[in-house]
Design a protein around this motif. Sequence first.
Motif, PDB file in Angstrom:
ATOM      1  N   ARG A 102       0.824  -1.208   0.000  1.00  0.00           N
ATOM      2  CA  ARG A 102       0.000   0.000   0.000  1.00  0.00           C
ATOM      3  C   ARG A 102       0.857   1.256   0.000  1.00  0.00           C
ATOM      4  N   ARG A 103       1.874   1.284   0.854  1.00  0.00           N
ATOM      5  CA  ARG A 103       2.726   2.478   0.960  1.00  0.00           C
ATOM      6  C   ARG A 103       3.539   2.747  -0.304  1.00  0.00           C
ATOM      7  N   LEU A 104       4.009   1.683  -0.936  1.00  0.00           N
ATOM      8  CA  LEU A 104       4.897   1.839  -2.094  1.00  0.00           C
ATOM      9  C   LEU A 104       4.145   1.806  -3.426  1.00  0.00           C
ATOM     10  N   HIS A 105       2.842   1.579  -3.367  1.00  0.00           N
ATOM     11  CA  HIS A 105       1.992   1.578  -4.559  1.00  0.00           C
ATOM     12  C   HIS A 105       2.447   0.537  -5.583  1.00  0.00           C
ATOM     13  N   VAL A 106       2.742  -0.655  -5.094  1.00  0.00           N
ATOM     14  CA  VAL A 106       3.096  -1.769  -5.973  1.00  0.00           C
ATOM     15  C   VAL A 106       2.345  -3.007  -5.497  1.00  0.00           C
ATOM     16  N   GLY A 107       2.262  -4.001  -6.366  1.00  0.00           N
ATOM     17  CA  GLY A 107       1.541  -5.220  -6.037  1.00  0.00           C
ATOM     18  C   GLY A 107       2.207  -6.027  -4.936  1.00  0.00           C
ATOM     19  N   GLN A 108       1.370  -6.779  -4.223  1.00  0.00           N
ATOM     20  CA  GLN A 108       1.906  -7.611  -3.143  1.00  0.00           C
ATOM     21  C   GLN A 108       2.850  -8.682  -3.655  1.00  0.00           C
ATOM     22  N   SER A 109       2.626  -9.168  -4.874  1.00  0.00           N
ATOM     23  CA  SER A 109       3.527 -10.194  -5.399  1.00  0.00           C
ATOM     24  C   SER A 109       4.937  -9.644  -5.584  1.00  0.00           C
ATOM     25  N   MET A 110       5.062  -8.390  -6.070  1.00  0.00           N
ATOM     26  CA  MET A 110       6.388  -7.780  -6.215  1.00  0.00           C
ATOM     27  C   MET A 110       7.030  -7.593  -4.849  1.00  0.00           C
ATOM     28  N   ILE A 111       6.251  -7.149  -3.893  1.00  0.00           N
ATOM     29  CA  ILE A 111       6.776  -6.974  -2.533  1.00  0.00           C
ATOM     30  C   ILE A 111       7.240  -8.319  -1.982  1.00  0.00           C
ATOM     31  N   SER A 112       6.447  -9.360  -2.185  1.00  0.00           N
ATOM     32  CA  SER A 112       6.807 -10.691  -1.673  1.00  0.00           C
ATOM     33  C   SER A 112       8.117 -11.188  -2.264  1.00  0.00           C
ATOM     34  N   ILE A 113       8.310 -10.957  -3.555  1.00  0.00           N
ATOM     35  CA  ILE A 113       9.559 -11.375  -4.206  1.00  0.00           C
ATOM     36  C   ILE A 113      10.742 -10.629  -3.590  1.00  0.00           C
ATOM     37  N   GLN A 114      10.616  -9.320  -3.441  1.00  0.00           N
ATOM     38  CA  GLN A 114      11.708  -8.520  -2.877  1.00  0.00           C
ATOM     39  C   GLN A 114      11.953  -8.861  -1.414  1.00  0.00           C
ATOM     40  N   ILE A 115      10.877  -9.102  -0.664  1.00  0.00           N
ATOM     41  CA  ILE A 115      11.008  -9.498   0.746  1.00  0.00           C
ATOM     42  C   ILE A 115      11.797 -10.796   0.845  1.00  0.00           C
ATOM     43  N   SER A 116      11.480 -11.746  -0.021  1.00  0.00           N
ATOM     44  CA  SER A 116      12.184 -13.027  -0.025  1.00  0.00           C
ATOM     45  C   SER A 116      13.683 -12.829  -0.253  1.00  0.00           C
ATOM     46  N   ARG A 117      14.023 -11.968  -1.190  1.00  0.00           N
ATOM     47  CA  ARG A 117      15.442 -11.696  -1.484  1.00  0.00           C
ATOM     48  C   ARG A 117      16.125 -10.978  -0.319  1.00  0.00           C
ATOM     49  N   LEU A 118      15.414 -10.040   0.295  1.00  0.00           N
ATOM     50  CA  LEU A 118      15.986  -9.322   1.435  1.00  0.00           C
ATOM     51  C   LEU A 118      16.175 -10.247   2.637  1.00  0.00           C
ATOM     52  N   LEU A 119      15.237 -11.165   2.843  1.00  0.00           N
ATOM     53  CA  LEU A 119      15.373 -12.147   3.921  1.00  0.00           C
ATOM     54  C   LEU A 119      16.585 -13.041   3.676  1.00  0.00           C
ATOM     55  N   LYS A 120      16.707 -13.533   2.442  1.00  0.00           N
ATOM     56  CA  LYS A 120      17.814 -14.420   2.075  1.00  0.00           C
ATOM     57  C   LYS A 120      19.160 -13.718   2.266  1.00  0.00           C
ATOM     58  N   GLY A 121      19.215 -12.407   1.981  1.00  0.00           N
ATOM     59  CA  GLY A 121      20.451 -11.649   2.126  1.00  0.00           C
ATOM     60  C   GLY A 121      20.747 -11.203   3.551  1.00  0.00           C
ATOM     61  N   GLY A 122      19.804 -11.421   4.450  1.00  0.00           N
ATOM     62  CA  GLY A 122      20.022 -11.033   5.843  1.00  0.00           C
ATOM     63  C   GLY A 122      19.793  -9.546   6.118  1.00  0.00           C
ATOM     64  N   TYR A 123      19.090  -8.864   5.221  1.00  0.00           N
ATOM     65  CA  TYR A 123      18.841  -7.432   5.386  1.00  0.00           C
ATOM     66  C   TYR A 123      17.618  -7.149   6.257  1.00  0.00           C
ATOM     67  N   ILE A 124      16.724  -8.121   6.303  1.00  0.00           N
ATOM     68  CA  ILE A 124      15.526  -8.005   7.143  1.00  0.00           C
ATOM     69  C   ILE A 124      15.278  -9.346   7.831  1.00  0.00           C
ATOM     70  N   ARG A 125      14.397  -9.318   8.820  1.00  0.00           N
ATOM     71  CA  ARG A 125      13.986 -10.570   9.465  1.00  0.00           C
ATOM     72  C   ARG A 125      12.457 -10.603   9.542  1.00  0.00           C
ATOM     73  N   ASP A 126      11.960 -11.812   9.584  1.00  0.00           N
ATOM     74  CA  ASP A 126      10.532 -12.082   9.620  1.00  0.00           C
ATOM     75  C   ASP A 126      10.112 -12.327  11.066  1.00  0.00           C
ATOM     76  N   GLU A 127       9.015 -11.724  11.429  1.00  0.00           N
ATOM     77  CA  GLU A 127       8.498 -11.895  12.783  1.00  0.00           C
ATOM     78  C   GLU A 127       7.014 -12.227  12.688  1.00  0.00           C
ATOM     79  N   THR A 128       6.603 -13.308  13.314  1.00  0.00           N
ATOM     80  CA  THR A 128       5.179 -13.634  13.353  1.00  0.00           C
ATOM     81  C   THR A 128       4.618 -13.181  14.690  1.00  0.00           C
ATOM     82  N   LEU A 129       3.366 -12.812  14.652  1.00  0.00           N
ATOM     83  CA  LEU A 129       2.719 -12.374  15.883  1.00  0.00           C
ATOM     84  C   LEU A 129       2.342 -13.589  16.716  1.00  0.00           C
ATOM     85  N   PRO A 130       2.593 -13.552  18.019  1.00  0.00           N
ATOM     86  CA  PRO A 130       2.251 -14.695  18.873  1.00  0.00           C
ATOM     87  C   PRO A 130       0.741 -14.967  18.888  1.00  0.00           C
TER      88      PRO A 130
END
Length: 127
Positions: free
Chosen positions: A57-85
Amino acid sequence: MTEVDEMAGDIERIHQLNSLLRPFIKRPSSGDAVTFEQYRILHELIREKTSTSELSRRLHVGQSMISIQISRLLKGGYIRDETLPTDRRYHVFQITPRGEAVHEHVSLVLTHELPQLMAKLATYVKV
């Protein structure tokens, strides 16, 4: 000038803008190969951890594009995933120290190079 001629001129200017922007956007930002799209995600995550749908929503792009980039950022160690308890299906993402370092580097480069790029772009844009 006919409407077709005007549209052809606009298309040519778009092509010129794309040629000018492509190296700036696609080039790796540092020793780490982070694209401009990934930088935009890091820039949002520097402010607060957030979800894929909120980033979309903030970046005005589709969720699929965000998901692809998130996956790459996670793999590179630039971000981490957190699930809500309270709801393991809901994921939010948070920038890591490595991601913060890359964000800082790219921000410095942008601060230096963006005024020059904007000046070049102004020559292609109709007033």
